[in-house]
Design a protein around this motif. Structure first.
Motif, PDB file in Angstrom:
ATOM      1  N   ILE A 141       0.840  -1.204   0.000  1.00  0.00           N
ATOM      2  CA  ILE A 141       0.000   0.000   0.000  1.00  0.00           C
ATOM      3  C   ILE A 141       0.871   1.248   0.000  1.00  0.00           C
ATOM      4  O   ILE A 141       1.875   1.321   0.722  1.00  0.00           O
ATOM      5  N   VAL A 142       0.487   2.239  -0.801  1.00  0.00           N
ATOM      6  CA  VAL A 142       1.074   3.576  -0.736  1.00  0.00           C
ATOM      7  C   VAL A 142      -0.068   4.570  -0.588  1.00  0.00           C
ATOM      8  O   VAL A 142      -1.088   4.474  -1.274  1.00  0.00           O
ATOM      9  N   VAL A 143       0.077   5.524   0.326  1.00  0.00           N
ATOM     10  CA  VAL A 143      -0.917   6.577   0.536  1.00  0.00           C
ATOM     11  C   VAL A 143      -0.298   7.912   0.122  1.00  0.00           C
ATOM     12  O   VAL A 143       0.798   8.248   0.564  1.00  0.00           O
ATOM     13  N   ILE A 144      -1.021   8.660  -0.721  1.00  0.00           N
ATOM     14  CA  ILE A 144      -0.563   9.992  -1.127  1.00  0.00           C
ATOM     15  C   ILE A 144      -1.387  11.033  -0.379  1.00  0.00           C
ATOM     16  O   ILE A 144      -2.618  11.007  -0.413  1.00  0.00           O
ATOM     17  N   GLN A 145      -0.710  11.958   0.305  1.00  0.00           N
ATOM     18  CA  GLN A 145      -1.387  13.031   1.019  1.00  0.00           C
ATOM     19  C   GLN A 145      -0.755  14.372   0.657  1.00  0.00           C
ATOM     20  O   GLN A 145       0.300  14.434   0.032  1.00  0.00           O
ATOM     21  N   ASN A 146      -1.428  15.471   1.051  1.00  0.00           N
ATOM     22  CA  ASN A 146      -0.832  16.799   0.896  1.00  0.00           C
ATOM     23  C   ASN A 146      -1.291  17.706   2.035  1.00  0.00           C
ATOM     24  O   ASN A 146      -1.930  17.244   2.985  1.00  0.00           O
ATOM     25  N   GLY A 147      -1.012  18.973   1.937  1.00  0.00           N
ATOM     26  CA  GLY A 147      -1.337  19.908   3.021  1.00  0.00           C
ATOM     27  C   GLY A 147      -2.809  20.122   3.247  1.00  0.00           C
ATOM     28  O   GLY A 147      -3.210  20.667   4.283  1.00  0.00           O
ATOM     29  N   ASN A 148      -3.646  19.709   2.301  1.00  0.00           N
ATOM     30  CA  ASN A 148      -5.093  19.822   2.459  1.00  0.00           C
ATOM     31  C   ASN A 148      -5.733  18.523   2.929  1.00  0.00           C
ATOM     32  O   ASN A 148      -6.956  18.438   3.025  1.00  0.00           O
ATOM     33  N   SER A 149      -4.935  17.522   3.215  1.00  0.00           N
ATOM     34  CA  SER A 149      -5.447  16.273   3.791  1.00  0.00           C
ATOM     35  C   SER A 149      -5.630  16.502   5.287  1.00  0.00           C
ATOM     36  O   SER A 149      -4.659  16.732   6.002  1.00  0.00           O
ATOM     37  N   ALA A 150      -6.882  16.450   5.748  1.00  0.00           N
ATOM     38  CA  ALA A 150      -7.146  16.862   7.130  1.00  0.00           C
ATOM     39  C   ALA A 150      -8.083  15.903   7.850  1.00  0.00           C
ATOM     40  O   ALA A 150      -8.807  15.123   7.234  1.00  0.00           O
ATOM     41  N   SER A 151      -8.021  15.954   9.181  1.00  0.00           N
ATOM     42  CA  SER A 151      -8.979  15.290  10.057  1.00  0.00           C
ATOM     43  C   SER A 151      -9.075  13.789   9.786  1.00  0.00           C
ATOM     44  O   SER A 151      -8.134  13.055  10.031  1.00  0.00           O
ATOM     45  N   ALA A 152     -10.221  13.309   9.279  1.00  0.00           N
ATOM     46  CA  ALA A 152     -10.410  11.871   9.059  1.00  0.00           C
ATOM     47  C   ALA A 152      -9.383  11.301   8.093  1.00  0.00           C
ATOM     48  O   ALA A 152      -8.966  10.144   8.231  1.00  0.00           O
ATOM     49  N   SER A 153      -8.948  12.092   7.116  1.00  0.00           N
ATOM     50  CA  SER A 153      -7.930  11.585   6.189  1.00  0.00           C
ATOM     51  C   SER A 153      -6.578  11.436   6.893  1.00  0.00           C
ATOM     52  O   SER A 153      -5.760  10.586   6.529  1.00  0.00           O
ATOM     53  N   GLU A 154      -6.351  12.234   7.949  1.00  0.00           N
ATOM     54  CA  GLU A 154      -5.124  12.089   8.738  1.00  0.00           C
ATOM     55  C   GLU A 154      -5.226  10.877   9.668  1.00  0.00           C
ATOM     56  O   GLU A 154      -4.208  10.235   9.957  1.00  0.00           O
ATOM     57  N   ILE A 155      -6.427  10.575  10.146  1.00  0.00           N
ATOM     58  CA  ILE A 155      -6.626   9.338  10.904  1.00  0.00           C
ATOM     59  C   ILE A 155      -6.284   8.155  10.000  1.00  0.00           C
ATOM     60  O   ILE A 155      -5.622   7.197  10.419  1.00  0.00           O
ATOM     61  N   PHE A 156      -6.724   8.231   8.746  1.00  0.00           N
ATOM     62  CA  PHE A 156      -6.476   7.180   7.756  1.00  0.00           C
ATOM     63  C   PHE A 156      -4.974   6.989   7.544  1.00  0.00           C
ATOM     64  O   PHE A 156      -4.437   5.884   7.690  1.00  0.00           O
ATOM     65  N   ALA A 157      -4.270   8.077   7.230  1.00  0.00           N
ATOM     66  CA  ALA A 157      -2.831   7.985   6.958  1.00  0.00           C
ATOM     67  C   ALA A 157      -2.050   7.608   8.211  1.00  0.00           C
ATOM     68  O   ALA A 157      -1.126   6.790   8.162  1.00  0.00           O
ATOM     69  N   GLY A 158      -2.417   8.186   9.357  1.00  0.00           N
ATOM     70  CA  GLY A 158      -1.688   7.927  10.600  1.00  0.00           C
ATOM     71  C   GLY A 158      -1.776   6.475  11.038  1.00  0.00           C
ATOM     72  O   GLY A 158      -0.792   5.902  11.515  1.00  0.00           O
ATOM     73  N   ALA A 159      -2.959   5.879  10.874  1.00  0.00           N
ATOM     74  CA  ALA A 159      -3.129   4.480  11.269  1.00  0.00           C
ATOM     75  C   ALA A 159      -2.321   3.555  10.362  1.00  0.00           C
ATOM     76  O   ALA A 159      -1.638   2.634  10.840  1.00  0.00           O
ATOM     77  N   ILE A 160      -2.376   3.780   9.066  1.00  0.00           N
ATOM     78  CA  ILE A 160      -1.611   2.947   8.128  1.00  0.00           C
ATOM     79  C   ILE A 160      -0.118   3.094   8.378  1.00  0.00           C
ATOM     80  O   ILE A 160       0.642   2.115   8.347  1.00  0.00           O
TER      81      ILE A 160
END
Length: 455
Positions: A293-312
């Motif tokens: 798995i690879v997750v792509i995020q940026n500076g507008n990735s916030a809140s629930a999307s950060e829960i998603f990235a942080g858990a992975i």
């Protein structure tokens, strides 16, 4: 003598009972007085000042006063006094609209509109697939000018949404200005029930089995759309996956947890703590997505999307690439009131599986890479593909080399013609799959519009 003793006993008991009642009344009175004294800033001084301000408005204010608006302003002001941008008061109308947006279902024409904070112009940011707007010929970039004959130039985005939603007829006449051809277009668009496509997916490389899933927002409809995407990609031979959460502002806490439960093995995915120290954990079961798995995020990735990235990231289930995320590590809850209004209050902090609260800091990517808007390439997406292919980046490629390499890769050939997608412009299906990267970059530059509303 017995009668006298009985009278004395009865009198004594009555006296004790009376004294007990008196003492209870005294203690209750003291408790109420102390409670009122503790809250005197709100119940006494503040009420007196509000009454004074109201009398001054009644006597001096030139125009007619809308009492409902004045009261709503008081409630909004009370919440704004918390100095927390996420704690908000909603009028009944605003509450209904907010609930509708988070559900992912509404009655409208199927577009996302954006309002430029400088010029005030409202344009179409996105037309959903198979939407009435798209079928009527509306295009991304069209500027809204008239709705059923009413000039909406410079109107607030919320007002335009209201005009579309509350139009008397099912068919609405909308005039747009199309700057590319310098022409006005009058379109007849039919309102109907819209389900927002919050998940878009496709196979990037069928030979190597690389799938792509973009999650735009975590709404009520997102979980089922996610499962449909994964099942479809597995049927197409997916062996590894890229999750794109760029520009995902977040959404519903329970929805992101349900999706993570499908991805992660057994363990704590995220936990929250309130002001009293009460801790609530979200635990995943043994079923998980067993692939790279690879997750792509940026500076507008916030809140629930950060829960998603942080858990992975904390589970070491995948690699996070892109730039530092937004940094919203707090949870809000909606409390509805009897009159249909509501307040949204920040009630908890959330922590990643390793106990990190990222509020004000964000998720740090494992590999930092920025999308250069001056090039036609999608650098983070291409980096994600290289990681899944096991290719090393001993030397950084130039923008020209990346573009040239793209011409010879299946990733470049699989980019979408569909203008409905966001960050990396992938479609919700594997059909209709060719377009120029120049078009992609135009969309990226177009993200500078501020307010966005679904309608």
């Amino acid at each position: 003598m017995k009668k006298s003793n009985n009278k004395f006993a009865a009198g004594f008991l009555l006296g004790v009972l009376s004294m007990t009642v008196v003492l209870m009344c005294v203690f209750i009175g003291m408790f109420i007085a102390q409670r009122e004294n503790r809250n005197s800033t709100i119940t006494g001084k503040t009420e007196a000042k509000l009454e004074k301000l109201k009398s001054m408005i009644d006597y001096y204010y030139l125009d007619k006063v809308n009492v409902d608006d004045l009261e709503s302003g008081v409630y909004k002001g009370l919440l704004s006094g918390l100095n927390d941008p996420y704690s908000v008061y909603y009028t009944p109308e605003e509450c209904e609209q907010m609930m509708e947006e988070t559900s992912g279902n509404y009655v409208g024409i199927g577009v996302l509109i954006g309002q430029d904070s400088t010029t005030g112009t409202v344009k179409i940011i996105r037309c959903f697939d198979e939407s009435p707007a798209k079928k009527a010929g509306m295009l991304e970039g069209d500027i809204l000018c008239e709705i059923d004959g009413k000039d909406v130039t410079g109107e607030d985005a919320n007002e335009i949404v209201s005009l579309i939603k509350n139009a008397a007829n099912q068919k609405i006449k909308i005039t747009v200005y199309r700057s590319e051809i310098n022409e006005y277009k009058e379109l007849e668009v039919e309102k109907r029930n819209i389900t927002v496509p919050t998940v878009e997916y496709k196979m990037l490389d069928k030979e190597k089995g690389i799938g792509y899933v973009q999650i735009v927002q975590f709404d009520e409809v997102t979980f089922n759309q996610y499962r449909e995407a994964i099942e479809s990609l597995k049927e197409q031979g997916m062996k590894s996956v890229i999750f794109d959460i760029r520009d995902n502002p977040g959404g519903l806490y329970d929805v992101v947890c349900k999706i993570l439960d499908q991805i992660l093995p057994t363990g704590t995915m995220v936990y929250t703590e309130d002001k009293h120290g009460k801790r609530e954990e979200q635990i995943s079961d043994a079923n998980f997505l067993d692939m790279p798995i690879v997750v792509i995020q940026n500076g507008n990735s916030a809140s629930a999307s950060e829960i998603f990235a942080g858990a992975i990231q904390d589970f070491s289930a995948g690699e996070i690439i892109g730039t530092q995320s937004f940094g919203k590590g707090i949870v809000q809850q909606i409390f509805t009131l009897r009159d249909g209004s509501a307040i949204k209050l920040t009630i908890q902090k959330y922590f990643t599986p390793k106990g990190v609260n990222i509020h004000g800091k964000g998720i740090t990517p494992d590999v930092e890479i920025r999308d250069d808007y001056e090039t036609e390439a999608d650098e983070p997406l291409e980096k994600a593909v290289r990681i899944l292919n096991g290719e090393s980046d001993s030397e950084e490629t130039t923008a020209e080399q990346t573009t040239e390499n793209n011409k010879n890769s299946q990733v470049g050939e699989e980019t979408s013609t569909d203008k409905n997608s966001k960050s990396s412009e992938q479609t919700t299906s594997s059909k209709n799959s060719k377009s120029s990267k120049k078009e992609v970059k135009k969309k990226k530059k177009g993200k500078k519009s501020k307010k966005t509303k679904k309608r």
